[in-house]
Design an enzyme around this catalytic site. Structure first.
Site, PDB file in Angstrom:
ATOM      1  N   ASP A  82       0.866  -1.165   0.000  1.00  0.00           N
ATOM      2  CA  ASP A  82       0.000   0.000   0.000  1.00  0.00           C
ATOM      3  C   ASP A  82       0.910   1.224   0.000  1.00  0.00           C
ATOM      4  O   ASP A  82       2.076   1.158   0.400  1.00  0.00           O
ATOM      5  CB  ASP A  82      -0.939  -0.008   1.212  1.00  0.00           C
ATOM      6  CG  ASP A  82      -2.245   0.733   0.930  1.00  0.00           C
ATOM      7  OD1 ASP A  82      -2.251   1.590   0.023  1.00  0.00           O
ATOM      8  OD2 ASP A  82      -3.244   0.470   1.610  1.00  0.00           O
ATOM      9  N   GLU A 136     -17.809   9.445   5.523  1.00  0.00           N
ATOM     10  CA  GLU A 136     -17.147   8.151   5.673  1.00  0.00           C
ATOM     11  C   GLU A 136     -16.237   7.903   4.481  1.00  0.00           C
ATOM     12  O   GLU A 136     -16.567   8.257   3.349  1.00  0.00           O
ATOM     13  CB  GLU A 136     -18.165   7.016   5.792  1.00  0.00           C
ATOM     14  CG  GLU A 136     -19.081   6.862   4.589  1.00  0.00           C
ATOM     15  CD  GLU A 136     -20.013   5.660   4.685  1.00  0.00           C
ATOM     16  OE1 GLU A 136     -19.841   4.832   5.587  1.00  0.00           O
ATOM     17  OE2 GLU A 136     -20.913   5.562   3.831  1.00  0.00           O
TER      18      GLU A 136
END
Length: 734
Positions: A281, A485
Site C-alpha cells: 500500500d 465516511e
C-alpha cells in the site's frame, strides 16, 4: 492491317508493364514484417523466456528503477514508462470518463456473482479502451494503466470503518463469491493475455481504525484469521487466479503486512500457490521505520519488504535498494526474482508485444459509458436496493399519486451516487431525477432539501415540513455520503479521519423526519444513502417504509425510482448486520470476532445480515439433502408480484454459539419466480461445506448434529419479525 497489328502489340506491352509494376508494388506491400528489435519482443518465445532475456540485459540501476510504482522508461531496451497505480473499485476510477457502477458494498448486496462477472467485464472493456487511447497520446500517467488495485476483499467487521463501503460486506463466503467473479470479469478469459490485472487488497486483517492504520497492530487468533480474514484472499488466488495482491499498512500479529514472511511467503505463495506480484500500500514500507519501529533505516525497511515478498513499492523506499545491496541486506539473485515476478504481469498484459497482436488492442473508445454498460449499471443498482420496511404495502407508490413532496439533502445530490474511488460521467441520474421522471404529468410534485446534511440549519425559518405534511406522500432522501465516511484523507466532514464514532443517522435529519411526521398521518417513505449501516431506531416505527440504496452509481436515480414505483421489485439483501447502536459493538480496535457480525453477535440487531423484503411473499418447503449432500428446496411465490429471491443456505454446527458461528452462510442463489408459481432450487453441497475451524485455524468436522437452514434471509427470529420468510431446516448428523 499493319497499323492494327502495331496497336495490338503496343496494348499487349502496356498490359505487361502495368502487370509488372503492379506485382512489384504488391511484393513491396507483402514484404516480411521486420523481426522484433529485441528478443523479449519476440512472441515465438515463451513469456518466461522473454522476461529472462530482458533481465539479463538490464543494468543494476535499471532493475532498481522497475521496482517502484512509477517506472521510468528505459529507451535503450525499448521499455516504456509505466505507472502501476490504477483503480477500478466500481468502474475505472480517477481517470476521466467511465461508467460508474454502484459502490462495492452495493455490489455485495446484489448477492449475484453472474451479474458481478458482467460488471467486471464491462469495467475491463472500458479499461482497455481507455488504455488504447491513452497510449496514442502518450498518456502514461497514474490511473491510465492496466494494473488495477481492486477489489477490496477485507471483511467489514465493524460498521464504524469508513472504508467498509469499498468491501462486499461482513461475510467471507459472500465476499469470496462476489470477489472471484469481479476478478474473472476484470482479467478476462483469453488464454494468452490478461485484459486487465486485478489485485486483492488489503492483505491481511485490515479494517480500521483509519486514523491509526500506519502504526496499528491487528492482534488476531488463528481461528479468526483462517475463518474470517483470509478465505476471500485464498479464493481470489486459487479460484480467480488474481494477478496481484496488495499488502496492508498495519501490522498483523506483530509483523508489518508488507514485510511479513508468514503472510506473504508461507501462506500466500507456499500454501496457496500465488505466482503474481505483491505491491505495498502506498507509503506502507516507509511505515516500517517511521511508525511501526520494526526497522531503523530505509535500507532495512526495503530489505525486509523485498525479502518477505513485496515486489513493487508504492512509495520511494525502494530507491535505496542499491544501498541495501551494498550493505548485504539483499542479494542480486533476490532482486532478479522479485523483478521477474512483477515483469511477468506486464508481459501477460501484452505491453511488450507488437500493437495489434493482442486481441484487446482492438477494443475501441465507443464502449466507454456505452448504453450497454449503463444498462448493466442500472441492473446492478436495481438489484442492490434493500427494502427494510413496507408497512401496509405502502410501496410501490402509484405513479398517478395526486400530490407528492420530496425532501432531504441527498435527493438532488450527485455525490451520493458515487461513493469513493469513482470515475466521472456526464450522465448521472439523481434520485430526484428518477422520481420526477416516473410520476404522471398531472401529479403535483415539489422538492426542498429542507435540512443540511450533518448539522442543524443555520437559518431557523422552516418552509418545508408544513408543505411536505400536506402532500399525499412524502419521500425523504436522507443518509450520509463520502463526506462523512471514507479513507483517512477524503472524508472531509469526518472528525475521525474517515471513520464514524456513531452509526446513527445524523441527529438533525432524525429531528426533521420527526417534525414532518408530527404534522401528518400521510405515508412517509425514508430512502437512505450510505456505504455502511445507519442506525434508525427512533425512526423505524414512525415511518411507513425504509429503503436502503447505498451509493448506487450513475443510474442510481433511475434504479431507486424503478423500485419505489414498482417497475422493478426490490431484491437486494444486506451484506452486513445493521446494529441498533455502537453500544452493541465490541471495541473498534479489537479484531477478535466474538460479538461481531451475524456469526457471533448475540444481541438482536436492528436489521439482520441477508435481510431484505420485496413486493411479494415467498414460502420455503420440501427441503431434501441426499447422502452426497446435494440439497434441494422448493421456493414458492405466494404473492401477486413476479420477483427475484436470494435463496440462502446456512449451517449451525454442534458448537454453534460457543466455539463456532451461530449461523454460517454456505451457499446462495438468486432465482426469479413468477407470482403463484414455484421453483426447485438445487445446491451441490459437499462434506467440506460443513467444515469449521478449530483454535489452530485448521478445518474440522464437529461430531454431532448440524442444522442446515434455507431461507431468504438470516434464519433468525428477528428476520421473521421484520416480515421476512420463515426458514426451513433439517438435521444432518456427523
Amino acid at each position: 492491317m499493319k497499323k492494327g497489328f502495331q496497336t495490338i502489340t503496343y496494348l499487349f506491352i502496356s498490359i505487361l508493364l502495368i502487370s509488372f509494376t503492379s506485382c512489384k508494388e504488391e511484393k513491396a506491400e507483402k514484404k516480411e514484417v521486420e523481426k522484433p528489435k529485441f528478443a523479449w519482443n519476440d512472441t515465438s518465445f515463451s513469456i518466461d523466456e522473454r522476461v529472462n532475456k530482458l533481465i539479463t540485459e538490464m543494468t543494476l540501476e535499471e532493475k532498481f528503477s522497475q521496482m517502484l510504482d512509477v517506472c521510468p522508461p528505459i529507451e535503450r531496451l525499448g521499455i516504456p514508462e509505466y505507472n502501476w497505480w490504477n483503480e477500478s473499485l466500481h468502474g475505472v476510477a480517477r481517470n476521466g470518463r467511465a461508467t460508474v457502477f454502484p459502490q462495492a458494498i452495493g455490489l455485495g448486496a446484489t448477492f449475484d456473482p453472474e451479474l458481478i462477472l458482467r460488471v467486471g467485464t464491462a469495467i475491463s472493456d472500458e479499461a482497455r479502451a481507455k488504455y488504447n487511447e491513452a497510449i496514442k497520446i502518450n498518456n502514461r500517467s497514474r490511473y491510465a494503466g492496466l494494473t488495477f488495485w481492486s477489489p477490496n476483499v477485507n471483511i467489514f467487521r465493524d460498521p464504524r470503518w469508513g472504508r467498509g463501503q469499498e468491501t462486499y460486506g461482513e461475510d467471507p463466503f459472500l465476499t469470496s463469491r462476489i470477489g472471484v467473479s469481479f476478478v474473472k470479469g476484470l482479467q478476462g478469459d483469453n488464454p494468452d493475455y490478461i485484459k486487465a490485472a486485478a489485485c486483492a487488497k488489503h492483505y491481511a486483517v485490515h479494517s480500521g481504525p483509519e486514523e491509526f492504520r500506519h502504526e496499528f497492530n491487528a492482534v488476531v487468533n488463528k481461528k479468526d484469521l483462517f475463518e474470517t480474514y483470509l478465505p476471500a484472499f485464498k479464493a481470489l488466488v486459487q479460484e480467480g487466479n488474481v494477478e496481484g495482491v496488495m499488502g496492508a499498512y498495519n501490522r498483523t500479529m506483530g509483523e508489518p503486512c508488507c514485510g511479513s514472511p508468514y503472510l506473504l511467503q508461507e501462506i500466500l505463495r507456499d500454501d496457496w500457490g500465488f505466482d503474481g506480484y505483491v505491491v505495498s500500500d502506498c507509503g506502507a514500507v516507509e511505515d516500517f521505520h517511521k511508525f511501526h519501529k520494526v526497522t531503523q533505516t530505509p535500507e532495512e525497511s526495503a530489505a525486509l519488504a523485498l525479502n518477505s515478498g513485496t515486489n513493487i513499492n508504492c512509495g520511494n523506499v525502494y530507491t535505496v535498494l542499491n544501498n541495501a545491496l551494498n550493505q548485504g541486506l539483499i542479494t542480486k539473485e533476490l532482486l532478479n526474482k522479485r523483478l521477474k515476478e512483477n515483469l511477468l504481469t506486464r508481459f501477460k498484459l501484452g505491453m511488450f508485444d507488437p500493437i495489434g497482436l493482442n486481441p484487446y488492442d482492438h477494443i475501441t473508445a465507443d464502449v466507454v459509458d456505452s448504453d450497454k454498460h449503463r444498462k448493466i449499471a442500472l441492473e446492478a443498482a436495481q438489484k442492490s436496493i434493500v427494502l427494510l420496511k413496507n408497512e401496509n404495502n405502502v410501496l410501490p407508490l402509484k405513479k398517478n399519486t395526486r400530490t407528492m413532496y420530496v425532501v432531504g439533502p441527498n435527493a438532488s445530490n450527485e455525490e451520493v451516487l458515487l461513493g469513493n474511488y469513482y470515475g466521472l460521467t456526464s450522465n448521472t441520474q439523481t434520485i430526484l431525477d428518477g422520481i420526477v421522471s416516473k410520476v404522471s404529468p398531472g401529479t403535483s410534485i415539489n422538492y426542498k432539501s429542507g435540512v443540511l446534511p450533518f448539522r442543524k440549519n443555520v437559518n431557523p425559518i422552516d418552509w418545508s415540513t408544513g408543505e411536505a405534511g400536506k402532500a399525499d406522500v412524502v419521500i425523504a432522501v436522507m443518509g450520509i455520503s463520502a463526506l462523512l465516511e471514507g479513507e483517512e484523507g477524503e472524508a472531509l466532514a469526518s472528525s475521525e479521519k474517515g471513520d464514524r464514532t456513531s452509526i446513527k443517522l445524523p441527529q438533525n435529519q432524525i429531528d426533521y423526519i420527526k417534525k414532518i411526521k408530527s404534522q401528518t398521518e400521510k405515508p412517509l417513505v425514508l430512502v437512505l444513502t450510505g456505504g455502511s449501516p445507519i442506525a434508525i431506531p427512533e425512526l423505524h416505527d414512525i415511518v411507513e417504509a425504509v429503503v436502503f440504496v447505498w451509493y448506487p452509481g450513475e443510474e442510481g436515480g433511475n434504479a431507486v425510482a424503478d423500485v419505489l414505483f414498482g417497475d422493478v421489485a426490490p431484491s437486494g439483501k444486506l451484506p452486513i448486520t445493521f446494529p441498533r447502536s455502537v453500544d452493541q459493538l465490541p471495541a473498534y480496535e479489537d479484531y477478535n470476532m466474538k460479538g461481531r457480525t451475524y456469526k457471533y453477535m448475540k444481541k438482536e440487531p436492528q436489521y439482520p445480515f441477508g435481510f431484505g423484503l420485496t413486493y411479494t411473499t415467498f414460502e420455503y418447503k420440501n427441503l431434501k439433502v441426499s447422502d452426497s449432500y446435494k440439497t434441494t428446496v422448493t421456493v414458492a411465490n405466494t404473492g401477486k408480484v413476479d420477483s427475484e429471491e436470494v435463496v440462502q443456505v446456512y449451517i449451525s454446527s454442534p458448537l454453534a454459539g460457543e466455539e463456532d458461528p451461530i449461523y454460517d452462510l454456505k451457499a446462495f442463489k438468486r432465482v426469479f419466480v413468477k407470482a403463484g408459481e414455484s421453483k426447485t432450487v438445487t445446491f451441490d453441497l459437499s462434506k467440506e461445506t460443513f467444515f469449521q475451524f478449530n483454535d489452530a485455524g485448521k478445518e474440522v468436522i464437529r461430531k454431532g448434529d448440524y442444522t442446515l437452514y434455507v431461507n431468504g434471509s438470516l434464519p433468525s427470529q428477528r428476520s421473521e419479525d421484520l416480515g421476512g420468510s420463515k426458514a426451513i431446516s433439517t438435521i444432518i448428523k456427523f
